[in-house]
Motif scaffolding. Sequence first.
Motif, PDB file in Angstrom:
ATOM      1  N   GLU A  23       0.841  -1.189   0.000  1.00 28.04           N
ATOM      2  CA  GLU A  23       0.000   0.000   0.000  1.00 28.04           C
ATOM      3  C   GLU A  23       0.880   1.245   0.000  1.00 28.04           C
ATOM      4  N   PRO A  24       0.301   2.379  -0.447  1.00 27.98           N
ATOM      5  CA  PRO A  24       1.121   3.595  -0.510  1.00 27.98           C
ATOM      6  C   PRO A  24       1.619   4.018   0.872  1.00 27.98           C
ATOM      7  N   SER A  25       2.662   4.784   0.852  1.00 31.53           N
ATOM      8  CA  SER A  25       3.255   5.298   2.073  1.00 31.53           C
ATOM      9  C   SER A  25       2.209   6.022   2.918  1.00 31.53           C
ATOM     10  N   TYR A  26       2.276   5.838   4.209  1.00 33.09           N
ATOM     11  CA  TYR A  26       1.304   6.475   5.095  1.00 33.09           C
ATOM     12  C   TYR A  26       1.400   7.994   5.008  1.00 33.09           C
ATOM     13  N   LYS A  27       2.577   8.525   4.695  1.00 31.67           N
ATOM     14  CA  LYS A  27       2.727   9.971   4.555  1.00 31.67           C
ATOM     15  C   LYS A  27       1.906  10.485   3.374  1.00 31.67           C
ATOM     16  N   ASP A  40      -3.333  23.779   1.215  1.00 31.99           N
ATOM     17  CA  ASP A  40      -2.063  24.432   1.553  1.00 31.99           C
ATOM     18  C   ASP A  40      -1.268  23.580   2.538  1.00 31.99           C
ATOM     19  N   SER A  41      -1.955  22.983   3.496  1.00 33.72           N
ATOM     20  CA  SER A  41      -1.283  22.086   4.449  1.00 33.72           C
ATOM     21  C   SER A  41      -0.803  20.824   3.746  1.00 33.72           C
ATOM     22  N   ALA A  42      -1.599  20.318   2.825  1.00 32.88           N
ATOM     23  CA  ALA A  42      -1.205  19.126   2.073  1.00 32.88           C
ATOM     24  C   ALA A  42       0.061  19.406   1.262  1.00 32.88           C
ATOM     25  N   LEU A  43       0.108  20.574   0.630  1.00 33.76           N
ATOM     26  CA  LEU A  43       1.286  20.941  -0.153  1.00 33.76           C
ATOM     27  C   LEU A  43       2.523  21.078   0.734  1.00 33.76           C
ATOM     28  N   ARG A  44       2.359  21.724   1.868  1.00 30.30           N
ATOM     29  CA  ARG A  44       3.481  21.865   2.814  1.00 30.30           C
ATOM     30  C   ARG A  44       3.973  20.490   3.266  1.00 30.30           C
ATOM     31  N   GLU A  48       7.733  18.277   2.327  1.00 33.51           N
ATOM     32  CA  GLU A  48       8.653  17.720   3.320  1.00 33.51           C
ATOM     33  C   GLU A  48       9.061  16.287   2.995  1.00 33.51           C
ATOM     34  N   ILE A  49       8.403  15.705   2.008  1.00 40.36           N
ATOM     35  CA  ILE A  49       8.741  14.341   1.585  1.00 40.36           C
ATOM     36  C   ILE A  49       9.772  14.439   0.467  1.00 40.36           C
ATOM     37  N   TYR A  50      10.865  13.740   0.628  1.00 40.54           N
ATOM     38  CA  TYR A  50      11.885  13.712  -0.415  1.00 40.54           C
ATOM     39  C   TYR A  50      11.541  12.583  -1.387  1.00 40.54           C
TER      40      TYR A  50
END
Length: 144
Positions: A23-27, A40-44, A48-50
């Motif tokens: 399954e996809p990453s929990y992040k 906006d929070s989702a984009l921020r 933060e995910i590389y």
Amino acid sequence: MRTTALATILFTFCLLVACTRSEPSYKLVQADSLMQKSPDSALRFLREIYPEELRTAEDKAYYALLITQAQDKNFITQTDDSLICIAVQYYDSTECIPKQAKAYYYWGCIKRNKNNHPEALKKILYRYNPCKKAFRWQVSRTHL
């Protein structure tokens, strides 16, 4: 002795299969859950995910789709379609019609931003009918 070795190998194999993540990453799921109410929070969160941390093709495609969606929802004009093409290519090879439709929609939005309106319309409408049929089937199935 042979049975113990065979049992150990079988146990190790079962453990490896059970621990393999499909399954996809929990992040990414967490970022997706923020998308509708606070893009906006989702984009921020997504920034933060590389991308190098994403190990599977599924995670890379999901990330490409989510970051494109978040930028669009935050009114950031996008004209480079290389990121969304990762998602389109992946979802074309799977049976995930809703994500495939979403990828084509955002690909169309990028084409629109480049003032390529005929191509934008093609991309946006590409998965409309199959997605509509899948949605109808899902709704009718839940009302049984």
